[in-house]
Design a protein around this motif. Sequence first.
Motif, PDB file in Angstrom:
ATOM      1  N   ASP A 296       0.866  -1.182   0.000  1.00 13.31           N
ATOM      2  CA  ASP A 296       0.000   0.000   0.000  1.00 13.31           C
ATOM      3  C   ASP A 296       0.896   1.223   0.000  1.00 13.31           C
ATOM      4  O   ASP A 296       1.428   1.624   1.043  1.00 13.31           O
ATOM      5  CB  ASP A 296      -0.897  -0.046   1.242  1.00 13.31           C
ATOM      6  CG  ASP A 296      -1.850   1.147   1.336  1.00 13.31           C
ATOM      7  OD1 ASP A 296      -1.850   1.988   0.411  1.00 13.31           O
ATOM      8  OD2 ASP A 296      -2.591   1.220   2.342  1.00 13.31           O
ATOM      9  N   CYS A 299       0.376   4.797   2.500  1.00 11.65           N
ATOM     10  CA  CYS A 299      -0.643   4.101   3.307  1.00 11.65           C
ATOM     11  C   CYS A 299      -1.316   5.000   4.335  1.00 11.65           C
ATOM     12  O   CYS A 299      -2.354   4.631   4.889  1.00 11.65           O
ATOM     13  CB  CYS A 299      -0.019   2.902   4.008  1.00 11.65           C
ATOM     14  SG  CYS A 299       1.188   3.325   5.288  1.00 11.65           S
ATOM     15  N   SER A 305      -4.987  -0.441   3.928  1.00  9.18           N
ATOM     16  CA  SER A 305      -4.323  -1.699   4.261  1.00  9.18           C
ATOM     17  C   SER A 305      -5.267  -2.589   5.055  1.00  9.18           C
ATOM     18  O   SER A 305      -5.367  -3.799   4.806  1.00  9.18           O
ATOM     19  CB  SER A 305      -3.049  -1.422   5.073  1.00  9.18           C
ATOM     20  OG  SER A 305      -2.047  -0.824   4.279  1.00  9.18           O
ATOM     21  N   GLY A 318       2.647  -1.408   4.441  1.00  9.54           N
ATOM     22  CA  GLY A 318       2.200  -0.037   4.249  1.00  9.54           C
ATOM     23  C   GLY A 318       3.388   0.894   4.192  1.00  9.54           C
ATOM     24  O   GLY A 318       4.218   0.904   5.107  1.00  9.54           O
TER      25      GLY A 318
END
Length: 463
Positions: A296, A299, A305, A318
Amino acid sequence: MAAFDPGSFRDPAGRVVRQGDRIFRVITPEKAEETKAVLDAPFFRRRAGASIVQTWVPSDHDRKSVTSAIPGEFPLVIEHERLEVISYPFEWPFSLLKRAAELHLEIHLEALEEGFDLSDSSAYNVQFVGTRPLFIDVLSFRRYKAGSYWSGYKQFCEEFLAPLLLTAYRGVPFNEWYRGNLSGLDLVSLAKLLPARARFSLQAQMHVFMHARLMRRIKSHDGGLAAKQGQLPLASLKGILRGMLSYVRSLRPRGLETTYWKDYEFNNSYLPEDAERKRTAVRAFVENAKPALLVDLGCNSGDFSELSIAAGAKSTVGVDFDQGALEAAVSRADEQRLPILPIYQDLTNPSSSQGWAASERGAFVERVQPDAVIALAVFHHLAIGKNIPFSAAIKWMVDLAPKGLLEFVPKSDPMVQGMLAHRGDMFLHYTEEKFRQELARVATITSEAQSSSSGRRIFTYER
């Protein structure tokens, strides 16, 4: 084919060997019996698979397969659980580096209770599964010798304590400083950076200021806890470790309460229906892709996430550069027990191959190889905020994973308007059509849909 891991050459007692997706460690004759004793120790058995990497002795067939492919004499071979993601201390947010430091000290104390010691205190001895720390360097355990000092003291201070103190006292993120010196932060330099009030801390005086004075006096990189003469009683060694553990536990980061992106999940320009469109698109993408590992990008606090895990991703990494957002993502993962690892990366300068021969510490893209990537409201920060060429930004994201979901934010969007306000619009080729063309050049666009009333658009691709 078995081959030595390029980052494991420093330990004279053994090497890490990779054979396909399996991870082995070959051990020299001098260390073999001691390692067997460690594997049988109650503390090791209690922690194996939870806070020490799961380890076992493979079959004779597997042992011969490994040792026949590499040079050297290795009478003992052990196998470790393979970790999907390898991360480094300079990529961890404050709370994860602190967590790794605590684990290192806790394991050291527990090992001492059963007659074992640690030969070093490297932060690289710890990895993370989600936000759970895992000790991985089995060969750093050794039998305790009466009177021994904490041999990894200086290393612990530089690789764990010093970075934490830089952020705790000065509010300065340690990540880029740490990355610039893979051995952590130099204590002599840190002593110059800490504020005067740090001198009123007994622990800071002992572990930073007095330690730095000792290092300057002996003009050596072998500064230890005390002079080499004499012996340190076991009770004193345990007391030092407990004191350090208490000190580390007391540290809190400064300056992360009001970072720009920390609360972006709740304070943004999206209308409620726009936010739901985006969530629907992410959910559908993940349900279709079914990634074992998803990255991600950007993030923030880990909202997408979390959504990706709920939609079927087994784990996520993330990535963000905002320290407050990363700490919020760690808290989210902890509270809900999610398999999310938030790490620090500047996407315009991601972690590269470093160390000896530029191979000791692998690049981010070598260590993190996801099945899918999502990048929401990221592309314009690269193309407009950092002047990354349009085609290069798209190709980098596509090269990261075979499937992905990318969001294009047009110039008409309030966020992009704000970015252009003080620099003028020199990005003549920043258009949705150009984005579509460049993405189609390196991947197959499998779907696209509008994601906001301001004209944002989400594309999914397959390489």
